[in-house]
Design an enzyme around this catalytic site. Structure first.
Site, short mmCIF file in Angstrom:
data_model
loop_
_atom_site.label_atom_id
_atom_site.label_comp_id
_atom_site.label_asym_id
_atom_site.label_seq_id
_atom_site.Cartn_x
_atom_site.Cartn_y
_atom_site.Cartn_z
CE1 TYR A 146 3.37 27.05 -4.53
CE2 TYR A 146 5.76 26.89 -4.64
CZ TYR A 146 4.56 26.49 -4.10
OH TYR A 146 4.54 25.54 -3.10
N GLY A 289 14.58 29.24 -14.02
CA GLY A 289 14.17 29.45 -12.62
C GLY A 289 14.71 28.44 -11.62
N1 UFG Z 1 14.51 17.82 -13.12
C1 UFG Z 1 15.01 17.20 -14.24
N2 UFG Z 1 14.16 16.52 -15.04
C2 UFG Z 1 12.81 16.42 -14.78
C3 UFG Z 1 12.30 17.06 -13.61
C4 UFG Z 1 13.18 17.76 -12.81
O1 UFG Z 1 16.22 17.27 -14.51
O2 UFG Z 1 12.08 15.78 -15.56
C5 UFG Z 1 15.43 18.56 -12.22
C6 UFG Z 1 15.06 20.02 -12.07
O3 UFG Z 1 15.60 20.80 -13.13
C7 UFG Z 1 15.63 20.35 -10.70
C8 UFG Z 1 15.48 19.04 -9.92
O4 UFG Z 1 15.32 18.03 -10.93
O5 UFG Z 1 17.00 20.64 -10.83
C9 UFG Z 1 14.28 19.02 -9.01
O6 UFG Z 1 13.12 19.43 -9.74
P1 UFG Z 1 11.62 19.23 -9.22
O7 UFG Z 1 10.72 19.75 -10.30
O8 UFG Z 1 11.42 17.83 -8.76
O9 UFG Z 1 11.53 20.16 -7.91
P2 UFG Z 1 11.83 21.73 -7.76
O10 UFG Z 1 13.10 21.84 -6.97
O11 UFG Z 1 11.78 22.46 -9.02
O12 UFG Z 1 10.51 22.22 -6.99
C10 UFG Z 1 10.18 21.93 -5.67
C11 UFG Z 1 8.66 21.92 -5.50
C12 UFG Z 1 8.10 23.29 -5.76
C13 UFG Z 1 8.79 24.30 -4.90
C14 UFG Z 1 10.27 24.21 -5.04
C15 UFG Z 1 10.94 25.08 -4.03
O13 UFG Z 1 8.08 21.01 -6.39
O14 UFG Z 1 6.72 23.30 -5.48
O15 UFG Z 1 10.73 22.88 -4.82
O16 UFG Z 1 12.12 25.54 -4.51
F1 UFG Z 1 8.41 25.54 -5.23
#
Ligand code: UFG
Length: 331
Positions: A146, A289
């Site tokens: 991505y 990741g």
């Molecule tokens: N998390 C949980 N439980 C859940 C969902 C998320 O504990 O049900 C945690 C994740 O592990 C992470 C944090 O919450 O530590 C944030 O997670 P998100 O999925 O909300 O967001 P991300 O940081 O993974 O992803 C976002 C965007 C992506 C982008 C990324 C850039 O959604 O599109 O930031 O690093 F690629």
């Protein structure tokens, strides 16, 4: 102005379309509705002059005709797949949709002499942070397809800027949160993977336990730290980026974040406060990741775009909760 928005039926795109309509622009949306919603388009049509094309940027041969028919002045490009985990399992889906779709879009722009584009990029282009807060000089070494696909597009845009004078502003989002403050539209993913909507959804499902992925990171409380930027603040940066290009601004790239990190536990307790009740939670293993910390240095966007995020995390969560109530009635 006449602005083409790709991905205008999706979460971030739809909020941008709403802001453009409220500023009396004519908006032309292209979306293949693979993750966006026709209901969102119907809602947006109430707020201004919106023309919708149900089209796939990868497959469509008619893109140039759309530019020609609509006298487009500038493009804001959101249409993309954006799930990190899925991109690892199925990279082809990401490279074809995100990169080929963008190449086709840029080709149609060049054929019609449209030379301004604002592009939805991501903090995922930086990869594992080498330092925090991350500024735009941080190396870009994505760790998933991505992020790679978005970085490839950034590089293509640099080359097109040099060769064809096609000016771009690439906006590298950190963690986007919240919903329209008048509850007209909001975040609507299926399946939902993001933190805040997943916590809020627990309130509506009996017996559902929110899963917290990892509490053994090297951070203030052991959970991952992210920089949550409100959707309305984020959209405002797109409007300012368009102004920047209209005023003769050069090709550029900016982080969109708040300079503040919040841990998953902090977000969780803010959600509980907004909901006014306790949510059942279970600590799970780390999600593959996830970097421990991602926080933006946003001073470049402040300097060049005169952009300042204003909405607090708590207000962002309040707006997300109001929207979640609407969504629960609908689904
Ligand atoms: N998390 C949980 N439980 C859940 C969902 C998320 O504990 O049900 C945690 C994740 O592990 C992470 C944090 O919450 O530590 C944030 O997670 P998100 O999925 O909300 O967001 P991300 O940081 O993974 O992803 C976002 C965007 C992506 C982008 C990324 C850039 O959604 O599109 O930031 O690093 F690629």
């Amino acid at each position: 102005m006449k602005i083409l928005v790709t991905g205008g039926a999706g979460y971030i795109g739809s909020h941008c379309v709403l802001a453009l309509l409220e500023q009396k622009n004519d908006v032309i949306v292209i979306d293949n509705l693979s993750t966006g919603h026709l209901e969102t388009i119907e809602t947006l049509k109430k707020y201004g002059n919106l023309k919708f094309y149900n089209l796939d940027l990868v497959k469509s041969k008619n893109l140039s005709i759309i530019f020609n028919e609509n006298n487009i002045d500038a493009v804001i490009h959101f249409a993309a797949f954006s799930q990190v985990g899925e991109s690892v399992k199925n990279p082809q889906k990401y490279y074809i949709n995100n990169v080929v779709g963008t190449l086709n879009l840029l080709q149609a722009m060049l054929e019609n002499n449209v030379k301004k584009i604002v592009f939805s990029s991501t903090a995922a282009t930086y990869g594992e942070p080498e330092y925090i807060p991350i500024d735009e000089n941080h190396s870009q070494k994505p760790i998933n397809p991505y992020g790679q696909s978005k970085l490839m597009i950034e590089k293509i845009m640099d080359d097109y800027s040099n060769a064809y004078n096609l000016k771009s502003v690439r906006l590298r989002y950190f963690n986007v949160a919240g919903a329209d403050s008048h509850t007209r539209i909001g975040e609507w993913h299926n399946p939902e993977t993001h933190l805040i909507p997943n916590i809020l959804k627990s309130k509506f499902k009996d017996g559902q336990i929110f899963k917290m992925f990892g509490d053994d990171y090297n951070t203030k409380d052991g959970t991952c730290v992210r920089d949550y930027i409100d959707i309305e603040d984020l959209v405002n940066a797109h409007i300012l980026a368009l102004e920047y290009l209209n005023n003769g601004g050069e090709t550029n790239f900016f982080n969109l974040g708040t300079n503040n990190g919040n841990s998953v536990k902090e977000v969780f307790s803010t959600c509980e406060r907004v909901l006014g009740e306790k949510i059942a939670v279970q600590i799970e293993a780390r999600r593959a990741g996830d970097p421990a910390s991602l926080v933006a240095n946003n001073s470049k966007a402040k300097k060049y775009l005169n952009w300042t995020p204003k909405i607090s995390l708590e207000n962002s969560i309040k707006n997300a909760y109001e929207w979640e109530k609407v969504l629960q009635e609908r689904i």
